[in-house]
Design a protein around this motif. Structure first.
Motif, PDB file in Angstrom:
ATOM      1  N   LEU A  98       0.829  -1.211   0.000  1.00  0.00           N
ATOM      2  CA  LEU A  98       0.000   0.000   0.000  1.00  0.00           C
ATOM      3  C   LEU A  98       0.858   1.253   0.000  1.00  0.00           C
ATOM      4  CD1 LEU A  98      -2.777  -0.979   2.569  1.00  0.00           C
ATOM      5  CD2 LEU A  98      -2.935  -0.924   0.087  1.00  0.00           C
ATOM      6  N   CYS A  99       1.837   1.249   0.836  1.00  0.00           N
ATOM      7  CA  CYS A  99       2.750   2.375   0.869  1.00  0.00           C
ATOM      8  C   CYS A  99       4.086   1.821   1.338  1.00  0.00           C
ATOM      9  CB  CYS A  99       2.190   3.476   1.757  1.00  0.00           C
ATOM     10  SG  CYS A  99       3.003   3.780   3.283  1.00  0.00           S
ATOM     11  N   GLY A 100       5.131   2.135   0.662  1.00  0.00           N
ATOM     12  CA  GLY A 100       6.432   1.535   0.914  1.00  0.00           C
ATOM     13  C   GLY A 100       7.012   1.841   2.276  1.00  0.00           C
ATOM     14  N   ILE A 101       6.500   2.838   2.950  1.00  0.00           N
ATOM     15  CA  ILE A 101       7.085   3.245   4.221  1.00  0.00           C
ATOM     16  C   ILE A 101       6.931   2.182   5.306  1.00  0.00           C
ATOM     17  CG2 ILE A 101       5.083   4.466   5.172  1.00  0.00           C
ATOM     18  CD1 ILE A 101       8.640   5.769   5.287  1.00  0.00           C
ATOM     19  N   THR A 102       5.901   1.331   5.242  1.00  0.00           N
ATOM     20  CA  THR A 102       5.713   0.306   6.277  1.00  0.00           C
ATOM     21  C   THR A 102       6.712  -0.839   6.147  1.00  0.00           C
ATOM     22  OG1 THR A 102       4.073  -0.888   4.976  1.00  0.00           O
ATOM     23  CG2 THR A 102       3.249   0.795   6.497  1.00  0.00           C
ATOM     24  N   ALA A 103       7.410  -0.894   5.032  1.00  0.00           N
ATOM     25  CA  ALA A 103       8.405  -1.943   4.855  1.00  0.00           C
ATOM     26  C   ALA A 103       9.619  -1.711   5.758  1.00  0.00           C
ATOM     27  CB  ALA A 103       8.833  -2.021   3.397  1.00  0.00           C
ATOM     28  N   VAL A 104       9.946  -0.451   6.024  1.00  0.00           N
ATOM     29  CA  VAL A 104      11.104  -0.143   6.867  1.00  0.00           C
ATOM     30  C   VAL A 104      10.867  -0.612   8.310  1.00  0.00           C
ATOM     31  CG1 VAL A 104      12.545   1.720   7.775  1.00  0.00           C
ATOM     32  CG2 VAL A 104      11.835   1.748   5.368  1.00  0.00           C
ATOM     33  N   PRO A 105       9.701  -0.273   8.931  1.00  0.00           N
ATOM     34  CA  PRO A 105       9.466  -0.814  10.276  1.00  0.00           C
ATOM     35  C   PRO A 105       9.361  -2.336  10.292  1.00  0.00           C
ATOM     36  CG  PRO A 105       7.916   0.963   9.834  1.00  0.00           C
ATOM     37  CD  PRO A 105       8.673   0.702   8.572  1.00  0.00           C
ATOM     38  N   ALA A 106       8.924  -2.931   9.180  1.00  0.00           N
ATOM     39  CA  ALA A 106       8.863  -4.392   9.114  1.00  0.00           C
ATOM     40  C   ALA A 106      10.260  -4.983   9.238  1.00  0.00           C
ATOM     41  CB  ALA A 106       8.214  -4.828   7.804  1.00  0.00           C
ATOM     42  N   ALA A 128       9.941 -13.808   7.602  1.00  0.00           N
ATOM     43  CA  ALA A 128       9.075 -13.450   6.475  1.00  0.00           C
ATOM     44  C   ALA A 128       8.868 -11.940   6.410  1.00  0.00           C
ATOM     45  CB  ALA A 128       7.739 -14.166   6.598  1.00  0.00           C
ATOM     46  N   GLY A 129       8.717 -11.308   7.574  1.00  0.00           N
ATOM     47  CA  GLY A 129       8.562  -9.850   7.607  1.00  0.00           C
ATOM     48  C   GLY A 129       9.791  -9.146   7.066  1.00  0.00           C
ATOM     49  N   ILE A 130      10.978  -9.649   7.441  1.00  0.00           N
ATOM     50  CA  ILE A 130      12.217  -9.065   6.921  1.00  0.00           C
ATOM     51  C   ILE A 130      12.292  -9.246   5.411  1.00  0.00           C
ATOM     52  CG2 ILE A 130      14.730  -9.282   6.909  1.00  0.00           C
ATOM     53  CD1 ILE A 130      14.509 -10.123   9.877  1.00  0.00           C
ATOM     54  N   ALA A 131      11.994 -10.458   4.945  1.00  0.00           N
ATOM     55  CA  ALA A 131      12.089 -10.741   3.505  1.00  0.00           C
ATOM     56  C   ALA A 131      11.116  -9.887   2.699  1.00  0.00           C
ATOM     57  CB  ALA A 131      11.831 -12.222   3.258  1.00  0.00           C
ATOM     58  N   VAL A 132       9.871  -9.826   3.140  1.00  0.00           N
ATOM     59  CA  VAL A 132       8.872  -9.030   2.407  1.00  0.00           C
ATOM     60  C   VAL A 132       9.222  -7.558   2.483  1.00  0.00           C
ATOM     61  CG1 VAL A 132       6.431  -8.393   2.336  1.00  0.00           C
ATOM     62  CG2 VAL A 132       7.080 -10.760   2.708  1.00  0.00           C
ATOM     63  N   GLY A 133       9.699  -7.105   3.652  1.00  0.00           N
ATOM     64  CA  GLY A 133      10.090  -5.702   3.793  1.00  0.00           C
ATOM     65  C   GLY A 133      11.235  -5.333   2.868  1.00  0.00           C
ATOM     66  N   VAL A 134      12.237  -6.211   2.771  1.00  0.00           N
ATOM     67  CA  VAL A 134      13.372  -5.946   1.885  1.00  0.00           C
ATOM     68  C   VAL A 134      12.909  -5.911   0.429  1.00  0.00           C
ATOM     69  CG1 VAL A 134      15.515  -6.962   0.980  1.00  0.00           C
ATOM     70  CG2 VAL A 134      15.151  -6.811   3.442  1.00  0.00           C
ATOM     71  N   VAL A 135      11.998  -6.804   0.056  1.00  0.00           N
ATOM     72  CA  VAL A 135      11.480  -6.812  -1.321  1.00  0.00           C
ATOM     73  C   VAL A 135      10.769  -5.502  -1.619  1.00  0.00           C
ATOM     74  CG1 VAL A 135       9.748  -7.875  -2.821  1.00  0.00           C
ATOM     75  CG2 VAL A 135      11.340  -9.302  -1.547  1.00  0.00           C
ATOM     76  N   TRP A 136       9.923  -5.038  -0.691  1.00  0.00           N
ATOM     77  CA  TRP A 136       9.187  -3.796  -0.934  1.00  0.00           C
ATOM     78  C   TRP A 136      10.110  -2.586  -0.947  1.00  0.00           C
ATOM     79  CZ3 TRP A 136       5.164  -4.164  -3.526  1.00  0.00           C
ATOM     80  CH2 TRP A 136       4.225  -5.165  -3.308  1.00  0.00           C
ATOM     81  N   VAL A 137      11.105  -2.571  -0.051  1.00  0.00           N
ATOM     82  CA  VAL A 137      12.064  -1.452  -0.061  1.00  0.00           C
ATOM     83  C   VAL A 137      12.822  -1.454  -1.385  1.00  0.00           C
ATOM     84  CG1 VAL A 137      14.220  -0.620   0.969  1.00  0.00           C
ATOM     85  CG2 VAL A 137      12.296  -1.194   2.422  1.00  0.00           C
ATOM     86  N   ALA A 138      13.228  -2.625  -1.844  1.00  0.00           N
ATOM     87  CA  ALA A 138      13.947  -2.705  -3.123  1.00  0.00           C
ATOM     88  C   ALA A 138      13.053  -2.262  -4.274  1.00  0.00           C
ATOM     89  CB  ALA A 138      14.452  -4.115  -3.351  1.00  0.00           C
ATOM     90  N   LEU A 139      11.799  -2.692  -4.294  1.00  0.00           N
ATOM     91  CA  LEU A 139      10.888  -2.304  -5.383  1.00  0.00           C
ATOM     92  C   LEU A 139      10.609  -0.800  -5.377  1.00  0.00           C
ATOM     93  CD1 LEU A 139       8.290  -5.235  -5.441  1.00  0.00           C
ATOM     94  CD2 LEU A 139       9.989  -4.663  -7.170  1.00  0.00           C
ATOM     95  N   PHE A 140      10.315  -0.267  -4.204  1.00  0.00           N
ATOM     96  CA  PHE A 140      10.034   1.166  -4.137  1.00  0.00           C
ATOM     97  C   PHE A 140      11.305   1.991  -4.383  1.00  0.00           C
ATOM     98  CE2 PHE A 140       5.996   0.017  -2.200  1.00  0.00           C
ATOM     99  CZ  PHE A 140       5.160   0.950  -2.794  1.00  0.00           C
ATOM    100  N   GLY A 141      12.444   1.495  -3.943  1.00  0.00           N
ATOM    101  CA  GLY A 141      13.709   2.193  -4.251  1.00  0.00           C
ATOM    102  C   GLY A 141      14.005   2.176  -5.731  1.00  0.00           C
ATOM    103  N   TRP A 142      13.800   1.040  -6.379  1.00  0.00           N
ATOM    104  CA  TRP A 142      14.011   0.948  -7.816  1.00  0.00           C
ATOM    105  C   TRP A 142      13.037   1.862  -8.567  1.00  0.00           C
ATOM    106  CZ3 TRP A 142      10.811  -1.347 -11.644  1.00  0.00           C
ATOM    107  CH2 TRP A 142      11.407  -1.452 -12.892  1.00  0.00           C
ATOM    108  N   TYR A 143      11.776   1.900  -8.066  1.00  0.00           N
ATOM    109  CA  TYR A 143      10.752   2.747  -8.705  1.00  0.00           C
ATOM    110  C   TYR A 143      11.109   4.232  -8.564  1.00  0.00           C
ATOM    111  CZ  TYR A 143       6.274   5.039  -9.503  1.00  0.00           C
ATOM    112  OH  TYR A 143       5.275   5.867  -9.945  1.00  0.00           O
ATOM    113  N   LEU A 144      11.558   4.623  -7.359  1.00  0.00           N
ATOM    114  CA  LEU A 144      11.878   6.012  -7.125  1.00  0.00           C
ATOM    115  C   LEU A 144      13.148   6.449  -7.866  1.00  0.00           C
ATOM    116  CD1 LEU A 144      11.109   6.368  -3.325  1.00  0.00           C
ATOM    117  CD2 LEU A 144       9.755   7.240  -5.235  1.00  0.00           C
ATOM    118  N   LEU A 145      14.095   5.541  -8.035  1.00  0.00           N
ATOM    119  CA  LEU A 145      15.337   5.900  -8.717  1.00  0.00           C
ATOM    120  C   LEU A 145      15.235   5.836 -10.232  1.00  0.00           C
ATOM    121  CD1 LEU A 145      17.953   4.143  -6.436  1.00  0.00           C
ATOM    122  CD2 LEU A 145      17.369   6.557  -6.527  1.00  0.00           C
ATOM    123  N   SER A 146      14.215   5.195 -10.747  1.00  0.00           N
ATOM    124  CA  SER A 146      14.126   5.112 -12.208  1.00  0.00           C
ATOM    125  C   SER A 146      13.259   6.190 -12.812  1.00  0.00           C
ATOM    126  CB  SER A 146      13.597   3.774 -12.642  1.00  0.00           C
ATOM    127  OG  SER A 146      12.316   3.544 -12.122  1.00  0.00           O
TER     128      SER A 146
END
Length: 146
Positions: A98-106, A128-146
């Protein structure tokens, strides 16, 4: 001190009954009881269901009540279960779509959950929380940098 629930209310098995009959025979041979009393007490011992019934059959005679070594001698409450942080990490990781910011606290909660306790019930959720959080941070980081 014997707990309230222990001892007299335990069910006895065939081995306990046989041990009581052997004790009665020894008491008869030692002259502690008469043949009639032996017969009555053997009937009580063989038909006993609980340790209290065996105690009645062996009243006044040298007797060791059947012990139950598998049972605890006192009540020990179960240990405190730790589940909150790992589950919270997993939920925040899932909500990262929903919003990438919740991935960091995860990620933070997942790492904290793994670092604080070795006897946790929620290790899988934390990972699982760490893995999903890292995936979302990576996706949102890739989205923001591209």
């Amino acid at each position: 001190m014997e707990p309230q629930w222990a001892g007299r209310h335990f069910l006895v098995g065939d081995a306990d009954r046989e041990r009581a009959v052997e004790g009665l025979k020894e008491s008869f041979q030692a002259g502690r009881i008469t043949p009639e009393e032996l017969s009555d007490r053997m009937g009580l011992a063989l038909s006993s269901r609980t340790a209290a019934d065996l105690d009645r059959a062996m009243a006044g005679l040298p007797w060791t009540r059947p012990s139950h070594p598998n049972l605890p001698s006192y009540y020990q409450p179960p240990g405190r279960r730790q589940r909150g942080m790992g589950i919270a990490a997993f939920v925040l990781g899932i909500l990262g779509f929903l919003c990438g910011i919740t991935a960091v606290p995860a990620i933070v909660l997942g790492v904290t959950a793994l670092a604080t306790g070795t006897e946790r019930d929620d290790k899988g959720f934390a990972v699982a929380g760490i893995a999903v959080g890292v995936v979302w941070v990576a996706l949102f980081g890739w989205y923001l940098l591209s």
